[in-house]
Enzyme design. Structure first.
Site, PDB file in Angstrom:
ATOM      1  N   SER A  74      10.617  10.486-108.868  1.00  0.00           N
ATOM      2  CA  SER A  74      11.644  10.810-107.868  1.00  0.00           C
ATOM      3  C   SER A  74      11.173  11.835-106.866  1.00  0.00           C
ATOM      4  O   SER A  74      11.915  12.196-105.946  1.00  0.00           O
ATOM      5  CB  SER A  74      12.889  11.379-108.564  1.00  0.00           C
ATOM      6  OG  SER A  74      13.320  10.525-109.565  1.00  0.00           O
TER       7      SER A  74
ATOM      8  N   THR B 299      15.786  14.337-107.607  1.00  0.00           N
ATOM      9  CA  THR B 299      15.404  15.443-106.737  1.00  0.00           C
ATOM     10  C   THR B 299      15.328  16.753-107.512  1.00  0.00           C
ATOM     11  O   THR B 299      16.214  17.055-108.294  1.00  0.00           O
ATOM     12  CB  THR B 299      16.529  15.624-105.694  1.00  0.00           C
ATOM     13  OG1 THR B 299      16.740  14.384-105.059  1.00  0.00           O
ATOM     14  CG2 THR B 299      16.212  16.713-104.721  1.00  0.00           C
TER      15      THR B 299
ATOM     16  N   THR C 246      11.967  15.776-102.690  1.00  0.00           N
ATOM     17  CA  THR C 246      12.310  14.465-103.244  1.00  0.00           C
ATOM     18  C   THR C 246      11.527  13.350-102.558  1.00  0.00           C
ATOM     19  O   THR C 246      11.071  13.523-101.411  1.00  0.00           O
ATOM     20  CB  THR C 246      13.819  14.188-103.053  1.00  0.00           C
ATOM     21  OG1 THR C 246      14.181  13.013-103.761  1.00  0.00           O
ATOM     22  CG2 THR C 246      14.187  14.014-101.590  1.00  0.00           C
TER      23      THR C 246
ATOM     24  N   ARG D 156      15.267   5.964 -93.948  1.00  0.00           N
ATOM     25  CA  ARG D 156      16.407   6.684 -94.521  1.00  0.00           C
ATOM     26  C   ARG D 156      16.005   8.110 -94.924  1.00  0.00           C
ATOM     27  O   ARG D 156      14.977   8.329 -95.562  1.00  0.00           O
ATOM     28  CB  ARG D 156      16.924   5.925 -95.745  1.00  0.00           C
ATOM     29  CG  ARG D 156      18.125   6.556 -96.439  1.00  0.00           C
ATOM     30  CD  ARG D 156      17.712   7.405 -97.610  1.00  0.00           C
ATOM     31  NE  ARG D 156      18.867   7.904 -98.377  1.00  0.00           N
ATOM     32  CZ  ARG D 156      18.785   8.870 -99.282  1.00  0.00           C
ATOM     33  NH1 ARG D 156      17.623   9.440 -99.545  1.00  0.00           N
ATOM     34  NH2 ARG D 156      19.842   9.269 -99.925  1.00  0.00           N
TER      35      ARG D 156
ATOM     36  N   GLY E 117      17.649  11.589 -96.828  1.00  0.00           N
ATOM     37  CA  GLY E 117      18.775  12.040 -97.651  1.00  0.00           C
ATOM     38  C   GLY E 117      19.171  13.466 -97.334  1.00  0.00           C
ATOM     39  O   GLY E 117      18.868  14.007 -96.267  1.00  0.00           O
ATOM     40  N   ASP E 118      19.834  14.069 -98.293  1.00  0.00           N
ATOM     41  CA  ASP E 118      20.343  15.438 -98.129  1.00  0.00           C
ATOM     42  C   ASP E 118      19.263  16.506 -98.332  1.00  0.00           C
ATOM     43  O   ASP E 118      19.370  17.621 -97.799  1.00  0.00           O
ATOM     44  CB  ASP E 118      21.448  15.699 -99.158  1.00  0.00           C
ATOM     45  CG  ASP E 118      20.930  15.539-100.588  1.00  0.00           C
ATOM     46  OD1 ASP E 118      20.296  14.507-100.884  1.00  0.00           O
ATOM     47  OD2 ASP E 118      21.122  16.457-101.399  1.00  0.00           O
TER      48      ASP E 118
ATOM     49  N   THR F 289      21.461  17.575-106.168  1.00  0.00           N
ATOM     50  CA  THR F 289      20.684  16.424-106.608  1.00  0.00           C
ATOM     51  C   THR F 289      21.619  15.229-106.637  1.00  0.00           C
ATOM     52  O   THR F 289      22.829  15.384-106.710  1.00  0.00           O
ATOM     53  CB  THR F 289      20.072  16.684-107.999  1.00  0.00           C
ATOM     54  OG1 THR F 289      19.296  15.552-108.394  1.00  0.00           O
ATOM     55  CG2 THR F 289      21.125  16.939-109.063  1.00  0.00           C
ATOM     56  N   GLY F 290      21.059  14.045-106.573  1.00  0.00           N
ATOM     57  CA  GLY F 290      21.896  12.850-106.644  1.00  0.00           C
ATOM     58  C   GLY F 290      21.971  12.133-105.311  1.00  0.00           C
ATOM     59  O   GLY F 290      21.062  12.238-104.484  1.00  0.00           O
TER      60      GLY F 290
ATOM     61  N   GLY G 202      22.266  11.342-101.905  1.00  0.00           N
ATOM     62  CA  GLY G 202      22.198  12.201-100.736  1.00  0.00           C
ATOM     63  C   GLY G 202      23.277  11.945 -99.705  1.00  0.00           C
ATOM     64  O   GLY G 202      23.738  12.872 -99.033  1.00  0.00           O
TER      65      GLY G 202
HETATM   66  N1  GLY Z   1      19.158  13.673-103.259  1.00  0.00           N
HETATM   67  C1  GLY Z   1      18.050  12.953-102.838  1.00  0.00           C
HETATM   68  C2  GLY Z   1      18.312  11.886-101.889  1.00  0.00           C
HETATM   69  O1  GLY Z   1      19.401  11.338-101.855  1.00  0.00           O
HETATM   70  O2  GLY Z   1      17.426  11.530-101.153  1.00  0.00           O
END
Ligand code: GLY
Length: 329
Positions: free
Chosen positions: A90, A192, A210, A220, A222-223, A243-244, A246
């Protein structure tokens, strides 16, 4: 005196003279932040906190800070551990690719001065967290993306490498047979890594890194590399990381929200829970995971997640514990 200064002086006098002093002061206090002396060494520190069972990352951060490094040095050292681990699919090297087979990395870092550096869509570089730190320290910018981030990393002396391991490649080839895109909750109990630290001088820092969602659309983001979403640090108040999924965190600006709730008096655990509840109340969250961890300026920590199964690692006094996190579901 200007009109504004007159008004402030009048308000101050009125508050001092009023019988409702106890009502008026808390309102003022909630908007003010007390400067906290940060030059005193606290022997109970450092404390390291990271998402998931990232014991080795915490140990690296602990070792770095114990040898005189700052919280910033610690979180960078910690984040580099899963980044270079091919078995952590990840993060960093060995990360699962996007739908087209590209391993693209996102990371950010924040220091106790409120400085922030980030990279998004970085390919071929094993340690995006260290590139993010260089962006913060060596450029006039905060975030570099894609080809520009790679160019900068190479100029800074980072090595160009193949990040797609045979294991992740094989899994991707298998995935392509159906090409069914369905993010998994708690994918193999890691995801992440967000890592937070408070050092002996009571300075805070954080990092988040991540490879993003497995088999995401090309491009794409993420957060994790976005200040306020995947990570936020305010040295007067505290820090938080996510985490999770995003997209859920981005839409609710979760980490910034947690720090602001702590500013208003919430404990880290209460703030993390409220950030999760914002997602529950406003977004489609079923079958998706988001977990938050947070720490305040006193070293008090807390966490909360949408789904069960989320854990964090905490290191203090050179001992690391894995803590199961309360969840909404
Ligand atoms: N939390 C990592 C992502 O969604 O990319």
């Amino acid at each position: 005196m200007t009109n504004d200064t007159n008004r402030r002086a009048f308000l101050k006098k009125t508050i001092q003279n009023t019988a409702g002093l106890s009502l008026a002061l808390p309102i003022l206090n909630s908007c003010q932040s007390e400067p906290i002396p940060s030059n005193k060494v606290d022997p109970t520190l450092p404390i390291i906190l990271s998402t998931w069972n990232n014991k080795k990352a915490n140990q690296a951060a602990w070792d770095t800070i114990s040898k005189g490094g700052t919280a910033l040095d610690g979180v960078e050292a910690g984040a580099r551990i899963p980044e270079e681990d091919p078995n952590d699919q990840s993060v960093g090297y060995g990360g699962r690719p996007d739908r087209d087979g590209n391993v693209t990395l996102d990371a950010c870092i924040m220091n106790s001065n409120g400085d922030y550096g980030a990279v998004t869509y970085l390919q071929h570089i094993k340690h995006p967290v260290s590139v993010a730190r260089r962006v913060m320290e060596e450029t006039p910018h905060a975030l570099l993306s894609g080809a520009g981030a790679l160019k900068f990393a190479l100029e800074q002396g980072f090595e160009k490498e193949n990040l797609l391991t045979s294991k992740s490649k094989q899994e991707w080839e298998e995935w392509k047979k159906t090409s069914e895109y369905k993010p998994k909750v708690n994918i193999e109990l890691h995801d992440t890594i967000g890592i937070l630290a408070i050092d002996k001088q009571k300075n805070l820092a954080g990092a988040c890194t991540t490879s993003g969602l497995a088999y995401k659309m090309q491009g794409r983001i993420g957060d994790s590399p976005i200040a306020g979403a995947g990570l936020f640090v305010d040295n007067e108040i505290g820090c938080a990381t996510a985490t999770g999924m995003g997209e859920l965190v981005l839409k609710s600006v979760g980490s910034f929200l947690i720090v602001e709730l702590m500013r208003q008096g919430a404990t880290p655990a209460e703030a993390c829970k409220e950030a999760v509840m914002r997602i529950v109340r406003k977004q489609n969250y079923e079958e998706l995971q988001v977990g938050y961890i947070a720490m305040n300026k006193s070293g008090e920590v807390g966490a909360y997640s949408l789904q069960s199964g989320f854990v964090y690692a905490i290191t203090s006094d050179n001992q690391t514990r894995i803590v199961e996190v309360d969840s909404y579901i």
